[in-house]
Design a protein around this motif. Sequence first.
Motif, PDB file in Angstrom:
ATOM      1  N   GLU A  17      -7.792  -4.441 -15.727  1.00 38.43           N
ATOM      2  CA  GLU A  17      -6.569  -4.642 -16.289  1.00 38.43           C
ATOM      3  C   GLU A  17      -5.755  -3.173 -16.507  1.00 38.43           C
ATOM      4  OE1 GLU A  17      -9.413  -4.921 -18.185  1.00 38.43           O
ATOM      5  OE2 GLU A  17      -9.330  -7.037 -17.736  1.00 38.43           O
ATOM      6  N   ALA A  18      -6.346  -2.050 -16.337  1.00 36.21           N
ATOM      7  CA  ALA A  18      -5.798  -0.654 -16.202  1.00 36.21           C
ATOM      8  C   ALA A  18      -5.099  -0.562 -14.857  1.00 36.21           C
ATOM      9  CB  ALA A  18      -6.630   0.388 -16.541  1.00 36.21           C
ATOM     10  N   LEU A  19      -5.554  -1.269 -13.858  1.00 33.40           N
ATOM     11  CA  LEU A  19      -4.995  -0.772 -12.504  1.00 33.40           C
ATOM     12  C   LEU A  19      -4.168  -2.064 -12.004  1.00 33.40           C
ATOM     13  CD1 LEU A  19      -8.167   0.551 -10.854  1.00 33.40           C
ATOM     14  CD2 LEU A  19      -6.186   1.813 -11.724  1.00 33.40           C
ATOM     15  N   GLU A  20      -4.387  -3.410 -12.464  1.00 36.37           N
ATOM     16  CA  GLU A  20      -3.764  -4.454 -11.873  1.00 36.37           C
ATOM     17  C   GLU A  20      -2.188  -4.213 -11.586  1.00 36.37           C
ATOM     18  OE1 GLU A  20      -4.798  -7.883 -13.942  1.00 36.37           O
ATOM     19  OE2 GLU A  20      -6.744  -8.262 -12.819  1.00 36.37           O
ATOM     20  N   GLY A  21      -1.593  -3.971 -12.783  1.00 33.73           N
ATOM     21  CA  GLY A  21       0.056  -3.858 -12.863  1.00 33.73           C
ATOM     22  C   GLY A  21       0.508  -3.053 -11.719  1.00 33.73           C
ATOM     23  N   GLN A  22      -0.412  -1.715 -11.816  1.00 35.04           N
ATOM     24  CA  GLN A  22      -0.099  -0.631 -10.971  1.00 35.04           C
ATOM     25  C   GLN A  22      -0.256  -0.956  -9.396  1.00 35.04           C
ATOM     26  OE1 GLN A  22      -1.942   3.029 -12.341  1.00 35.04           O
ATOM     27  NE2 GLN A  22      -1.379   2.593 -14.280  1.00 35.04           N
ATOM     28  N   LEU A  23      -1.357  -1.694  -9.289  1.00 38.66           N
ATOM     29  CA  LEU A  23      -1.547  -1.823  -7.816  1.00 38.66           C
ATOM     30  C   LEU A  23      -0.714  -2.757  -7.321  1.00 38.66           C
ATOM     31  CD1 LEU A  23      -3.802  -1.809  -5.361  1.00 38.66           C
ATOM     32  CD2 LEU A  23      -5.083  -3.547  -6.620  1.00 38.66           C
ATOM     33  N   TYR A  24      -0.307  -3.969  -8.171  1.00 35.84           N
ATOM     34  CA  TYR A  24       0.369  -5.086  -7.825  1.00 35.84           C
ATOM     35  C   TYR A  24       1.703  -4.511  -7.366  1.00 35.84           C
ATOM     36  CZ  TYR A  24      -2.745  -8.593  -9.882  1.00 35.84           C
ATOM     37  OH  TYR A  24      -4.040  -9.319 -10.073  1.00 35.84           O
ATOM     38  N   GLU A  25       2.378  -3.762  -8.244  1.00 37.56           N
ATOM     39  CA  GLU A  25       3.606  -2.945  -7.801  1.00 37.56           C
ATOM     40  C   GLU A  25       3.670  -1.993  -6.705  1.00 37.56           C
ATOM     41  OE1 GLU A  25       6.406   0.346 -10.315  1.00 37.56           O
ATOM     42  OE2 GLU A  25       5.356  -1.164 -11.461  1.00 37.56           O
ATOM     43  N   ARG A  26       2.695  -1.368  -6.548  1.00 35.68           N
ATOM     44  CA  ARG A  26       2.695  -0.531  -5.563  1.00 35.68           C
ATOM     45  C   ARG A  26       2.407  -1.158  -4.097  1.00 35.68           C
ATOM     46  NH1 ARG A  26       4.511   4.020  -3.218  1.00 35.68           N
ATOM     47  NH2 ARG A  26       3.179   4.982  -1.954  1.00 35.68           N
ATOM     48  N   LEU A  27       1.522  -2.220  -3.882  1.00 34.53           N
ATOM     49  CA  LEU A  27       1.604  -3.109  -2.929  1.00 34.53           C
ATOM     50  C   LEU A  27       2.874  -3.602  -2.609  1.00 34.53           C
ATOM     51  CD1 LEU A  27      -2.080  -4.709  -3.503  1.00 34.53           C
ATOM     52  CD2 LEU A  27      -1.418  -3.456  -1.783  1.00 34.53           C
ATOM     53  N   GLU A  28       3.717  -4.208  -3.430  1.00 36.02           N
ATOM     54  CA  GLU A  28       4.819  -4.642  -3.384  1.00 36.02           C
ATOM     55  C   GLU A  28       5.902  -3.601  -2.669  1.00 36.02           C
ATOM     56  OE1 GLU A  28       5.580  -6.397  -7.200  1.00 36.02           O
ATOM     57  OE2 GLU A  28       4.950  -8.128  -7.012  1.00 36.02           O
ATOM     58  N   GLN A  29       5.785  -2.512  -3.312  1.00 34.08           N
ATOM     59  CA  GLN A  29       6.641  -1.343  -2.795  1.00 34.08           C
ATOM     60  C   GLN A  29       6.381  -1.014  -1.490  1.00 34.08           C
ATOM     61  OE1 GLN A  29       5.776   1.568  -5.638  1.00 34.08           O
ATOM     62  NE2 GLN A  29       7.255   0.668  -7.073  1.00 34.08           N
ATOM     63  N   VAL A  30       5.122  -0.751  -0.903  1.00 34.39           N
ATOM     64  CA  VAL A  30       4.536  -0.557   0.285  1.00 34.39           C
ATOM     65  C   VAL A  30       4.983  -1.700   1.155  1.00 34.39           C
ATOM     66  CG1 VAL A  30       2.575  -0.331   1.897  1.00 34.39           C
ATOM     67  CG2 VAL A  30       2.699   0.816  -0.387  1.00 34.39           C
ATOM     68  N   THR A  31       4.873  -2.905   0.955  1.00 37.92           N
ATOM     69  CA  THR A  31       5.225  -4.013   1.903  1.00 37.92           C
ATOM     70  C   THR A  31       6.646  -3.957   2.031  1.00 37.92           C
ATOM     71  OG1 THR A  31       3.640  -5.350   0.970  1.00 37.92           O
ATOM     72  CG2 THR A  31       5.370  -6.590   2.072  1.00 37.92           C
ATOM     73  N   GLN A  32       7.572  -3.740   1.187  1.00 35.48           N
ATOM     74  CA  GLN A  32       8.935  -3.577   1.362  1.00 35.48           C
ATOM     75  C   GLN A  32       9.361  -2.509   2.115  1.00 35.48           C
ATOM     76  OE1 GLN A  32      11.053  -3.630  -2.437  1.00 35.48           O
ATOM     77  NE2 GLN A  32      13.079  -3.556  -1.457  1.00 35.48           N
ATOM     78  N   ALA A  33       8.848  -1.489   1.753  1.00 30.93           N
ATOM     79  CA  ALA A  33       9.265  -0.265   2.703  1.00 30.93           C
ATOM     80  C   ALA A  33       8.863  -0.607   4.104  1.00 30.93           C
ATOM     81  CB  ALA A  33       8.557   1.012   1.851  1.00 30.93           C
ATOM     82  N   TYR A  34       7.752  -1.051   4.423  1.00 32.15           N
ATOM     83  CA  TYR A  34       7.318  -1.289   5.810  1.00 32.15           C
ATOM     84  C   TYR A  34       8.268  -2.366   6.604  1.00 32.15           C
ATOM     85  CZ  TYR A  34       4.496  -1.870   9.989  1.00 32.15           C
ATOM     86  OH  TYR A  34       4.054  -1.823  11.215  1.00 32.15           O
ATOM     87  N   ARG A  35       8.550  -3.465   5.597  1.00 39.15           N
ATOM     88  CA  ARG A  35       9.264  -4.418   6.179  1.00 39.15           C
ATOM     89  C   ARG A  35      10.686  -3.990   6.532  1.00 39.15           C
ATOM     90  NH1 ARG A  35       7.014  -9.707   2.869  1.00 39.15           N
ATOM     91  NH2 ARG A  35       5.079  -9.840   3.765  1.00 39.15           N
ATOM     92  N   GLU A  36      11.172  -3.245   5.686  1.00 46.25           N
ATOM     93  CA  GLU A  36      12.580  -2.543   5.876  1.00 46.25           C
ATOM     94  C   GLU A  36      12.677  -1.682   7.276  1.00 46.25           C
ATOM     95  OE1 GLU A  36      13.650  -0.881   2.362  1.00 46.25           O
ATOM     96  OE2 GLU A  36      13.955  -2.713   1.147  1.00 46.25           O
ATOM     97  N   ALA A  37      11.411  -1.005   7.293  1.00 51.42           N
ATOM     98  CA  ALA A  37      11.442  -0.087   8.413  1.00 51.42           C
ATOM     99  C   ALA A  37      11.138  -0.621   9.600  1.00 51.42           C
ATOM    100  CB  ALA A  37      10.441   1.124   8.209  1.00 51.42           C
ATOM    101  N   HIS A  38      10.381  -1.903   9.675  1.00 48.07           N
ATOM    102  CA  HIS A  38      10.276  -2.659  10.656  1.00 48.07           C
ATOM    103  C   HIS A  38      10.571  -4.131  10.542  1.00 48.07           C
ATOM    104  CE1 HIS A  38       7.191   0.622  10.590  1.00 48.07           C
ATOM    105  NE2 HIS A  38       7.385   0.514  11.760  1.00 48.07           N
ATOM    106  N   PRO A  39      12.102  -4.441  10.728  1.00 55.01           N
ATOM    107  CA  PRO A  39      12.366  -5.742  10.372  1.00 55.01           C
ATOM    108  C   PRO A  39      11.722  -6.919  11.314  1.00 55.01           C
ATOM    109  CG  PRO A  39      14.308  -4.286  11.259  1.00 55.01           C
ATOM    110  CD  PRO A  39      12.789  -3.570  11.281  1.00 55.01           C
ATOM    111  N   ASP A  40      11.105  -6.537  12.689  1.00 55.42           N
ATOM    112  CA  ASP A  40      10.771  -7.265  13.533  1.00 55.42           C
ATOM    113  C   ASP A  40       9.236  -8.048  13.120  1.00 55.42           C
ATOM    114  OD1 ASP A  40       9.838  -4.596  13.864  1.00 55.42           O
ATOM    115  OD2 ASP A  40       9.027  -5.312  15.933  1.00 55.42           O
TER     116      ASP A  40
END
Length: 131
Positions: A17-40
């Motif tokens: 429980e202590a990590l879930e929210g932070q992990l979900y948020e971080r995974l979403e941030q990493v995914t968004q940043a990568y997809r913005e840098a690699h639109p293909d």
Amino acid sequence: ALKQHRAGQPGMYVPSEALEGQLYERLEQVTQAYREAHPDKPDWRPTVVIDVDKSGDSKLIASVCAHAKQLTHDKGLCHAIVVLSSSFAVAELPDDPGRQEFLRVGSFSREEASVVLDATLVALPKEVASD
């Protein structure tokens, strides 16, 4: 983006429980940043590697698998690789043949295991260091 998490004391479990929210948020941030840098690559997702270095702990292995399923299938936030340090631990895995793929690496050195994983499974983008 890639960080290893270690429990505060050896043998202690980290409350999910202590990590879930932070992990979900971080995974979403990493995914968004990568997809913005690699639109293909609009379907790209990060890969989480979970290394279980204890064998014979069926509750721990079941919990790891349940969380990996939640991250990968239920929430679609990432891909997951569960590394079991003991061949006996495989017997503790829940039966889910549709989503499990086993790769036995035996007693490989880190370099040998990396070669086998690179040849067998494309888990991490080449731009991401796996060390």
